[in-house]
Design a protein around this motif. Structure first.
Motif, short mmCIF file in Angstrom:
data_model
loop_
_atom_site.label_atom_id
_atom_site.label_comp_id
_atom_site.label_asym_id
_atom_site.label_seq_id
_atom_site.Cartn_x
_atom_site.Cartn_y
_atom_site.Cartn_z
N ASP A 22 42.95 46.62 33.41
CA ASP A 22 42.40 47.52 34.41
C ASP A 22 42.98 47.18 35.78
O ASP A 22 42.86 46.05 36.26
CB ASP A 22 40.88 47.38 34.43
CG ASP A 22 40.21 48.31 35.44
OD1 ASP A 22 40.88 49.26 35.91
OD2 ASP A 22 39.03 48.07 35.74
N THR A 23 43.62 48.14 36.39
CA THR A 23 44.18 47.93 37.74
C THR A 23 43.47 48.77 38.78
O THR A 23 43.97 48.94 39.89
CB THR A 23 45.69 48.26 37.76
OG1 THR A 23 45.87 49.62 37.37
CG2 THR A 23 46.47 47.35 36.84
N THR A 24 42.29 49.28 38.43
CA THR A 24 41.52 50.07 39.38
C THR A 24 41.35 49.29 40.68
O THR A 24 40.97 48.13 40.67
CB THR A 24 40.13 50.40 38.79
OG1 THR A 24 40.31 51.05 37.54
CG2 THR A 24 39.35 51.30 39.74
N GLY A 25 41.65 49.93 41.77
CA GLY A 25 41.53 49.28 43.08
C GLY A 25 42.81 48.62 43.54
O GLY A 25 42.91 48.21 44.69
N SER A 26 43.80 48.53 42.66
CA SER A 26 45.08 47.95 43.06
C SER A 26 45.97 49.02 43.66
O SER A 26 46.04 50.14 43.15
CB SER A 26 45.81 47.34 41.84
OG SER A 26 45.09 46.28 41.30
N ALA A 71 47.64 43.69 44.38
CA ALA A 71 46.95 43.62 43.09
C ALA A 71 45.52 43.17 43.27
O ALA A 71 45.19 42.44 44.21
CB ALA A 71 47.68 42.66 42.16
N ARG A 72 44.67 43.60 42.37
CA ARG A 72 43.28 43.12 42.35
C ARG A 72 43.30 41.61 42.21
O ARG A 72 44.27 41.00 41.76
CB ARG A 72 42.52 43.73 41.19
CG ARG A 72 42.13 45.16 41.46
CD ARG A 72 41.22 45.74 40.41
NE ARG A 72 40.56 44.75 39.59
CZ ARG A 72 40.15 44.97 38.37
NH1 ARG A 72 40.34 46.14 37.82
NH2 ARG A 72 39.55 44.04 37.67
N GLU A 73 42.17 40.99 42.56
CA GLU A 73 42.08 39.53 42.63
C GLU A 73 42.54 38.79 41.39
O GLU A 73 43.14 37.74 41.48
CB GLU A 73 40.63 39.12 42.91
CG GLU A 73 40.15 39.48 44.29
CD GLU A 73 38.72 39.02 44.50
OE1 GLU A 73 37.93 39.00 43.53
OE2 GLU A 73 38.40 38.66 45.63
N ASN A 74 42.24 39.28 40.20
CA ASN A 74 42.54 38.52 38.98
C ASN A 74 43.98 38.70 38.50
O ASN A 74 44.42 37.97 37.61
CB ASN A 74 41.57 38.90 37.87
CG ASN A 74 41.70 40.36 37.47
OD1 ASN A 74 41.85 41.24 38.31
ND2 ASN A 74 41.65 40.63 36.19
N LYS A 160 41.32 33.70 43.18
CA LYS A 160 41.64 34.28 41.88
C LYS A 160 43.10 34.75 41.84
O LYS A 160 43.75 34.87 42.86
CB LYS A 160 40.73 35.47 41.60
CG LYS A 160 39.27 35.13 41.50
CD LYS A 160 38.45 36.37 41.24
CE LYS A 160 36.97 36.04 41.14
NZ LYS A 160 36.17 37.25 40.87
#
Length: 169
Positions: A22-26, A71-74, A160
């Motif tokens: 899931d890359t939602t928010g990236s 990119a999102r945190e993870n 993260k």
């Protein structure tokens, strides 16, 4: 004095996400960072399209590190290839001109995580402290390996999306 002027080509690429994470928010951005900053270097920054493709416009002859952010945190950049060559840590050398090829960036959802707490000299929680994760000496020119966090009101922090490797905190 003889000057030879040649066109500055565009370079295409794509960002792939491992395991369909899931890359939602990236909002991925790719940019070329000159290894030898000067008045003309730089390959620009471009936002990656929703389908994962991107085009770096008018890339000048230079030697570049390839960076990706947003990119999102993870998530972390696992590998970067230019054609058949792995350029994740070495970057690309276009000093003799930009060669044909395409970038392929592989993003992984399996980034490391550090949780910690900072205390002052009285062993009390230190709020609002900036904590920086710094890569090993031989990788310090790679911007995307640095991570920054701030402690909360209890002195705790979380970092993260850490690329596997050696760091100083």
């Amino acid at each position: 004095l003889q000057l030879s002027i040649s066109p500055t080509p565009d370079i295409t690429g794509r960002v792939l996400v491992e395991n369909n994470a899931d890359t939602t928010g990236s909002v991925f951005n790719v940019y070329l960072q000159s290894k030898y900053p000067g008045p003309f270097g730089g390959g620009g920054t471009v936002q990656v399209n929703a389908d994962g493709t991107f085009t770096l416009k008018r890339v000048l002859p230079d030697s570049y590190l390839v960076n990706v952010n947003g990119a999102r945190e993870n998530l972390f950049v696992k590998s970067i290839r230019f054609g058949d060559n792995d350029v994740t840590e070495t970057g690309v050398d276009f000093m003799q001109g930009v060669t044909a090829g395409e970038f392929t960036v592989l993003v992984s959802p399996a980034g490391g995580q550090i949780d910690g707490a900072v205390q002052n000299d009285k062993s009390e929680p230190a709020a609002g402290v900036t904590v920086v994760l710094i890569p090993a000496l031989d990788k310090r020119e790679i911007d995307r390996l640095y991570k920054i966090a701030r402690t909360d009101q209890t002195g705790k922090f979380t970092i993260k999306g850490i690329v596997p490797g050696e760091y100083k905190l």
